[in-house]
Design an enzyme around this catalytic site. Structure first.
Site, PDB file in Angstrom:
ATOM      1  N   GLU A 153       0.820  -1.224   0.000  1.00  0.00           N
ATOM      2  CA  GLU A 153       0.000   0.000   0.000  1.00  0.00           C
ATOM      3  C   GLU A 153       0.851   1.270   0.000  1.00  0.00           C
ATOM      4  O   GLU A 153       1.461   1.609   1.017  1.00  0.00           O
ATOM      5  CB  GLU A 153      -0.911  -0.017   1.237  1.00  0.00           C
ATOM      6  CG  GLU A 153      -1.825   1.181   1.321  1.00  0.00           C
ATOM      7  CD  GLU A 153      -2.839   1.075   2.457  1.00  0.00           C
ATOM      8  OE1 GLU A 153      -2.581   0.350   3.428  1.00  0.00           O
ATOM      9  OE2 GLU A 153      -3.885   1.736   2.361  1.00  0.00           O
ATOM     10  N   GLU A 159       2.624   9.823   6.071  1.00  0.00           N
ATOM     11  CA  GLU A 159       2.774   8.502   6.702  1.00  0.00           C
ATOM     12  C   GLU A 159       4.000   7.735   6.231  1.00  0.00           C
ATOM     13  O   GLU A 159       4.477   6.843   6.922  1.00  0.00           O
ATOM     14  CB  GLU A 159       1.509   7.666   6.475  1.00  0.00           C
ATOM     15  CG  GLU A 159       0.313   8.283   7.173  1.00  0.00           C
ATOM     16  CD  GLU A 159      -0.911   7.387   7.175  1.00  0.00           C
ATOM     17  OE1 GLU A 159      -0.770   6.161   7.244  1.00  0.00           O
ATOM     18  OE2 GLU A 159      -2.022   7.937   7.096  1.00  0.00           O
ATOM     19  N   ASP A 186      -5.494   2.958  -1.805  1.00  0.00           N
ATOM     20  CA  ASP A 186      -6.371   3.546  -0.785  1.00  0.00           C
ATOM     21  C   ASP A 186      -6.799   4.930  -1.301  1.00  0.00           C
ATOM     22  O   ASP A 186      -5.977   5.835  -1.469  1.00  0.00           O
ATOM     23  CB  ASP A 186      -5.594   3.641   0.533  1.00  0.00           C
ATOM     24  CG  ASP A 186      -6.424   4.196   1.684  1.00  0.00           C
ATOM     25  OD1 ASP A 186      -7.252   5.108   1.450  1.00  0.00           O
ATOM     26  OD2 ASP A 186      -6.228   3.732   2.821  1.00  0.00           O
ATOM     27  N   HIS A 189      -5.510   8.027   0.635  1.00  0.00           N
ATOM     28  CA  HIS A 189      -4.117   8.422   0.367  1.00  0.00           C
ATOM     29  C   HIS A 189      -4.010   9.004  -1.045  1.00  0.00           C
ATOM     30  O   HIS A 189      -3.300   9.982  -1.272  1.00  0.00           O
ATOM     31  CB  HIS A 189      -3.187   7.215   0.501  1.00  0.00           C
ATOM     32  CG  HIS A 189      -3.107   6.657   1.884  1.00  0.00           C
ATOM     33  ND1 HIS A 189      -2.726   7.408   2.969  1.00  0.00           N
ATOM     34  CD2 HIS A 189      -3.369   5.415   2.371  1.00  0.00           C
ATOM     35  CE1 HIS A 189      -2.752   6.656   4.064  1.00  0.00           C
ATOM     36  NE2 HIS A 189      -3.136   5.430   3.731  1.00  0.00           N
ATOM     37  N   HIS A 212      -9.027   0.486  -0.918  1.00  0.00           N
ATOM     38  CA  HIS A 212      -9.641   1.018   0.305  1.00  0.00           C
ATOM     39  C   HIS A 212     -10.586   2.137  -0.116  1.00  0.00           C
ATOM     40  O   HIS A 212     -10.174   3.146  -0.677  1.00  0.00           O
ATOM     41  CB  HIS A 212      -8.572   1.509   1.289  1.00  0.00           C
ATOM     42  CG  HIS A 212      -8.032   0.391   2.138  1.00  0.00           C
ATOM     43  ND1 HIS A 212      -6.834   0.442   2.797  1.00  0.00           N
ATOM     44  CD2 HIS A 212      -8.590  -0.827   2.441  1.00  0.00           C
ATOM     45  CE1 HIS A 212      -6.653  -0.692   3.470  1.00  0.00           C
ATOM     46  NE2 HIS A 212      -7.704  -1.481   3.262  1.00  0.00           N
ATOM     47  N   ARG A 218     -11.465  10.801   4.607  1.00  0.00           N
ATOM     48  CA  ARG A 218     -11.361   9.493   5.259  1.00  0.00           C
ATOM     49  C   ARG A 218     -12.637   9.111   6.004  1.00  0.00           C
ATOM     50  O   ARG A 218     -12.631   8.263   6.883  1.00  0.00           O
ATOM     51  CB  ARG A 218     -10.150   9.418   6.187  1.00  0.00           C
ATOM     52  CG  ARG A 218      -9.525   8.033   6.138  1.00  0.00           C
ATOM     53  CD  ARG A 218      -8.195   7.883   6.781  1.00  0.00           C
ATOM     54  NE  ARG A 218      -7.508   6.775   6.118  1.00  0.00           N
ATOM     55  CZ  ARG A 218      -6.336   6.287   6.445  1.00  0.00           C
ATOM     56  NH1 ARG A 218      -5.669   6.788   7.457  1.00  0.00           N
ATOM     57  NH2 ARG A 218      -5.811   5.286   5.767  1.00  0.00           N
ATOM     58  N   GLU A 247     -12.133   1.341   4.666  1.00  0.00           N
ATOM     59  CA  GLU A 247     -11.199   1.661   5.741  1.00  0.00           C
ATOM     60  C   GLU A 247     -11.385   3.144   6.022  1.00  0.00           C
ATOM     61  O   GLU A 247     -10.719   4.003   5.440  1.00  0.00           O
ATOM     62  CB  GLU A 247      -9.761   1.360   5.327  1.00  0.00           C
ATOM     63  CG  GLU A 247      -8.805   1.519   6.506  1.00  0.00           C
ATOM     64  CD  GLU A 247      -7.358   1.431   6.091  1.00  0.00           C
ATOM     65  OE1 GLU A 247      -6.687   0.494   6.523  1.00  0.00           O
ATOM     66  OE2 GLU A 247      -6.910   2.303   5.312  1.00  0.00           O
TER      67      GLU A 247
HETATM   68  C1  LER Z   1      -3.558   1.212   6.152  1.00  0.00           C
HETATM   69  O1  LER Z   1      -4.390   0.551   5.276  1.00  0.00           O
HETATM   70  C2  LER Z   1      -3.511   2.637   5.866  1.00  0.00           C
HETATM   71  O2  LER Z   1      -4.168   3.130   4.991  1.00  0.00           O
HETATM   72  C3  LER Z   1      -2.615   3.460   6.668  1.00  0.00           C
HETATM   73  O3  LER Z   1      -2.987   4.813   6.585  1.00  0.00           O
HETATM   74  C4  LER Z   1      -2.542   3.038   8.091  1.00  0.00           C
HETATM   75  O4  LER Z   1      -1.644   3.831   8.758  1.00  0.00           O
HETATM   76 MN    MN Z   2      -5.466   1.970   3.691  1.00  0.00          MN
END
Ligand code: LER
Ligand code: MN
Length: 272
Positions: A153, A159, A186, A189, A212, A218, A247
């Site tokens: 991911e 992050e 995701d 992100h 995700h 989010r 998520e």
């Molecule tokens: C995990 O799936 C994720 O998206 C991260 O932001 C977790 O820290």
């Molecule tokens: Mn994620």
């Protein structure tokens, strides 16, 4: 495409983007009642859930296991696949391998998200990417032994500083020559890092292994400003038939976030 919703059993992750918390049986019942195809599980470790109990819960509720997260390796044990110290890297690899052994029999892939770590003064970026590549190469083989896959991911810049975009992720995996490692895209992100969500998914193409399903902030899909119609169109174009897994933050409460997600999922499927 199929729907999934996250369940975290990791107290140290409280405040994080998971819909259901702590009570796996209750989460499965609610997921079934709302019409989800699967749950995605974030356990404290590979031995935290008895596989027989999980099998029974999934079967009783007609659910699949979409994926299993390894983030507890970081939030609970401070393990990272790119740690400066070799012993810590070995422990991190071992932790993920054991999660693969747990997830494999359920046909569930294993997620490498926060366990990828980040580069710093002690571990410059080229070294961190070499450590991460070596780890993914070994995990690719281990996933083969347990008949499952690994989901790598890319995370947003706050992050990790290793891989932030899907195109960099796809190039990284292509360079490793791994067979059983795909990208976890995701949408939260991606909203921070990509120029255009749909174009990024199209470019990642065959490397897209899991999604995700989160809105720009989010929260559950439909509670932010992402337009999911072009996202689903792009996923259809590349032949993606996997999960859209929520998520997301459990706001205003877990059940409302889950209900909002499944409604948005159905609408996106109808329009996209
Ligand atoms: C995990 O799936 C994720 O998206 C991260 O932001 C977790 O820290
Ligand atoms: Mn994620």
């Amino acid at each position: 495409m199929k729907s999934a919703v996250t369940v975290s059993l990791v107290p140290e992750a409280r405040g994080g983007p998971f819909v259901f918390w702590d009570d796996l049986a209750a989460a499965c019942r609610t997921a079934k009642a709302l019409g989800f195809d699967a749950i995605e599980l974030f356990p404290p470790g590979p031995d935290a859930v008895d596989p027989r109990d999980l099998r029974e819960l999934l079967d009783d509720n007609g659910l699949s296991l979409a994926a299993v997260g390894t983030g507890a390796g970081w939030v609970k044990h401070k393990l990272s696949l790119t740690a400066a110290d070799g012993a810590t890297r070995d422990k991190a690899l071992d932790f993920v391998k054991k999660v693969i052994e747990f997830a494999g029999p359920f046909g569930a892939p294993v997620i490498i998200g926060s366990m990828q770590g980040r580069a710093d003064d002690a571990v410059p970026k080229p070294v961190a990417l070499r450590y991460l590549g070596n780890a993914l190469f070994k995990l690719d083989e281990h996933a083969g032994d347990y008949d499952t896959r690994v989901l790598y991911e890319p995370l947003n810049r706050y992050e990790t500083n290793l891989v932030n975009t899907q195109s960099d992720g796809a190039a990284f995996l292509a360079g490793l020559g791994v067979q059983r490692v795909a990208l976890l895209c995701d949408l939260y992100h991606m909203n921070i890092e990509e120029v255009n969500l749909a174009d990024a998914l199209r470019a990642a193409g065959k490397y897209v292994g899991h999604v995700h399903f989160a809105d720009s902030n989010r929260r559950a899909a439909g509670m932010g400003h992402t337009d999911f119609t072009p996202v689903v169109k792009a996923l259809r174009e590349i032949g993606y038939a996997g999960y859209l897994s929520a998520e997301v933050l459990p706001l205003p409460d877990p059940e409302a976030a889950a209900r909002q997600t499944i409604e948005a999922f159905k609408e996106a499927m109808a329009r996209g």
